[in-house]
Each structure stands twice: as C-alpha cells, then as structure tokens.
Write an enzyme that holds these catalytic residues in place. Structure first.
Site, PDB file in Angstrom:
ATOM      1  N   CYS A 155       0.830  -1.203   0.000  1.00  0.00           N
ATOM      2  CA  CYS A 155       0.000   0.000   0.000  1.00  0.00           C
ATOM      3  C   CYS A 155       0.865   1.254   0.000  1.00  0.00           C
ATOM      4  CB  CYS A 155      -0.925  -0.022   1.212  1.00  0.00           C
ATOM      5  SG  CYS A 155      -1.898   1.471   1.365  1.00  0.00           S
ATOM      6  N   CYS A 158      -0.393   4.156   2.121  1.00  0.00           N
ATOM      7  CA  CYS A 158      -0.231   3.975   3.577  1.00  0.00           C
ATOM      8  C   CYS A 158       1.219   4.231   3.976  1.00  0.00           C
ATOM      9  CB  CYS A 158      -0.575   2.552   4.009  1.00  0.00           C
ATOM     10  SG  CYS A 158      -2.067   1.890   3.313  1.00  0.00           S
ATOM     11  N   ASP A 159       2.153   3.708   3.196  1.00  0.00           N
ATOM     12  CA  ASP A 159       3.549   3.653   3.648  1.00  0.00           C
ATOM     13  C   ASP A 159       4.511   4.531   2.856  1.00  0.00           C
ATOM     14  OD1 ASP A 159       2.708   1.736   5.463  1.00  0.00           O
ATOM     15  OD2 ASP A 159       2.940   0.121   4.004  1.00  0.00           O
TER      16      ASP A 159
END
Ligand code: NDP
Length: 331
Positions: A155, A158-159
């Site tokens: 992701c 997300c990261d």
C-alpha cells in the site's frame, strides 16, 4: 428501529471469557467498501434495518487509494478515504447501524443464517449481504515475510511517506501499479517499476501518467526473485528475460518494495457453503447477486473478477439490497 436483541446464555451463568451474545437482524451486511455501503443505503431505505460490520479495513480498498477520478458525481475527483466517508454518512443517514467488527465464522447450513463476529458474538440474520472485497496479493517470496514492515508494503498511500527522498520499486503493470508508482514518484527520489511482460496491463490514461513522470524507470520483462538488506530492504534481486537465452540477473538498490500485482477475494470463511471459482470469487446466479444459499447475497469485488471498479461494486451492492428485499418479501 433497534435490532431485536436476545441472549442465548443464561444471564445467571458465569461468563467463560468473551460475550456469547446473540442478536437477531433482518439484514446483515459484511464489508464497508462501495458495495457494502451501497447495499446499506438501499437496505436501510427499504426498512430492512441493516447492521453493517466494517471488517478490518474500514472503507475497504479505496481507503488505500489516492485520487479517484472515475466515480460519477465527483467532477473534480475525490480521495478514496473521503469518498468512503461520504458513503458511510449516507448509509447512516438512513439508519444503517455501522459497527467495527470482523466476521470470523459463518454457518449458512440452516435458517436463520449465523455469522460470528470477532469470534464471540453471534448474529442471526434473515438475509446476509457479503461484501468483503479482495486483498492484495504477494509474490510468495520468503523475503516478503522477512522484510514485512521493514521495507515491504502492498500500500503506497499507507507507507509511501516513509520513503521520502529514497529509492523504491513497485511490482506490477496494472492500474494499481501505475497509480502507486506515480504517487510514490511524488515522494521518493526514484521509482522502479518491475513489469514481468513488455507491456502494461493498465489503462492508457494511467500509462501516460507513468511515461510522463521523469523519476520512474520501467524495468520491462523483469521479475523480482529476492530482496536483501541487513535491518531492512536495501535492494532487490531481479531476473531479466526469464526463461530466454539472454536471461540475466539484475540487482537494484532500493529502500522500499511495493507489491501491486492484483488481489485475492476474501471468501475463505464462506467457501464451505458457497460456490466459488478457481481463484475464490463467489459465484452468483447470472444477472443477480444470489448465491447458492437462499437469503445470502454477494456483491462487489468478492464476486467480480472482471470489472472490479468502485462504481460497479456500488452497482452490485444496490442489486444485493434489492435482491434481499425481494427475497424477504417472497418468504
Ligand atoms: P490487475 O490484475 O489489473 O494487474 C495486475 C498486474 O500485476 C499485471 O500487470 C500483472 O501482470 C502483474 N502481476 C500479477 N501477478 C504477478 C506476479 N506474480 N509477478 C509479477 N507481476 C504480476 O490488478 P490491479 O490491482 O492493477 O487492478 C485491478 C482492477 O482495479 C483493474 O480492473 C483496474 O483497472 C482497477 N483499478 C482502477 C484504478 C483506477 O481507475 N483509478 C486504480 C487501481 C485499480 P500481467 O499483465 O502480465 O498479468
């Protein structure tokens, strides 16, 4: 109207760890992506008093996407999380009881249908709408497990932040891979795209975006076979032209390794009771969301291996609620 609550244990009996509460509902929806929330909007407007359990990833896969530009009604685009927040609000406006919880087991062998939430609470439902979506795939390398949370991610939104100014790689050649690569290119110093064929699977618009982004380098006909690094990912081992005469090993220096190679439907707990295809997508009667179990309906990415769009997921969510309502009326 509140769902009817009953207790299947004697209130005087001591608890043996965890509640054994049983609750009866007319319509239970599992999943909180576009399919689940749209089913909720329609089911609540049809007075089915739906209860919706969100699952682990509240809002589903769209919460891990960046800009959504192809959902009708948002002429200027919208972020995935914002769109899902809008869906949730709309479902709640008509009375959907949205709860955080994970369906851990089901029993569709008789009626009412039983769904266990978080291994402790039983929901008895006249109708169940399954909208559990799909989960990101990994390549299956030992190194992916070894470096999980230490440089390996599925992701980018997300990261990606952790890789500001660093070099990263994205595996895959579909829309997700292109989207993640362009997103990461805005943060990272350099983005490699590791594509196993010599063409993208992604839509032309997405491809264009990648081609126009200067700090993306596409490694055509490359496959990742290993990762290396001491306390986290420091590089990847790739094979170029695998199986051909000119096959060669290539090593790249990267700090982050992002998977974007597709998804697996989240159907494991339903498989005993429902028909699924080879991959695990739940089979529904053509033109409907009916599964082989009367009163159980499937919508969204859980049953659609072909279109897999937010708007088509929402469409089948609507169908599931209408199918559930009509099925209840027939009973
Ligand atoms: P896709 O299945 O479309 O693409 C998967 C990609 O990963 C393909 O390039 C495939 O290669 C590659 N791949 C699969 N397995 C491996 C493997 N073992 N090793 C190396 N590469 C592999 O998945 P996506 O997640 O990209 O997209 C899913 C759906 O969601 C699509 O319909 C897409 O259009 C949609 N989507 C739309 C977006 C948007 O419009 N904003 C954003 C993201 C997704 P190969 O081509 O060789 O099979």
């Amino acid at each position: 109207m509140e769902p009817i609550k009953t207790m299947n244990i004697n209130d005087d009996e001591p608890s043996h760890g965890g509640s054994q509460e049983t609750e009866k509902v007319r319509c239970l929806i599992i999943g909180s992506g576009p399919a689940g929330y749209t089913a909720a909007i329609y089911a609540s407007r049809a007075n089915l008093n739906p209860v919706l359990y969100t699952g682990m990833e509240m809002g589903g896969q769209l919460t891990t996407t960046t800009e959504v530009e192809n959902y009708p009604g948002y002429p200027d685009g919208v972020t995935g999380p914002q769109m899902m927040e809008d869906f949730k609000k709309q479902a709640e406006r008509f009375g959907t009881d949205v709860r955080f919880g994970i369906a851990t087991k089901v029993d569709f062998s008789g009626r009412p249908h039983k769904v266990i939430i978080d291994d402790k609470k039983t929901i008895e439902a006249d109708t169940v709408i399954l909208a559990t979506g799909a989960t990101a795939k990994y390549l299956g390398l030992e190194a992916e497990k070894k470096y999980a949370g230490m440089g390996v991610s599925a992701c980018a939104t997300c990261d990606g932040f952790f890789y500001k100014g660093k070099d990263v790689a994205v595996v895959g050649g579909g829309d997700t891979a292109c989207e993640e690569a362009t997103y990461l290119a805005g943060l990272a110093n350099k983005v490699y795209m590791i594509v196993r064929r010599d063409v993208f699977r992604a839509s032309k618009a997405m491809q264009e975006r990648v081609f126009k982004t200067k700090n993306i380098e596409i490694l055509w006909k490359h496959q990742a076979v290993d990762l290396f690094g001491k306390d986290g990912v420091e590089g990847a081992v790739l094979v170029k032209n695998k199986g051909e005469e000119n096959e060669e090993e290539v090593r790249i220096r990267i700090d982050g390794f992002f998977l974007a190679i597709g998804h697996t439907p989240n159907s494991d707990i339903f498989k005993v009771f429902l028909d699924t295809d080879d991959v695990g997508y739940v089979r529904t009667s053509p033109g409907t969301t009916k599964t082989r179990v009367p009163g159980v309906f499937a919508c969204g990415d859980l049953q659609d291996s072909h279109y897999r769009q937010a708007v088509t997921a929402a469409g089948t969510g609507c169908m599931a609620a209408i199918d559930a309502e009509r099925w209840l009326a027939e009973q």
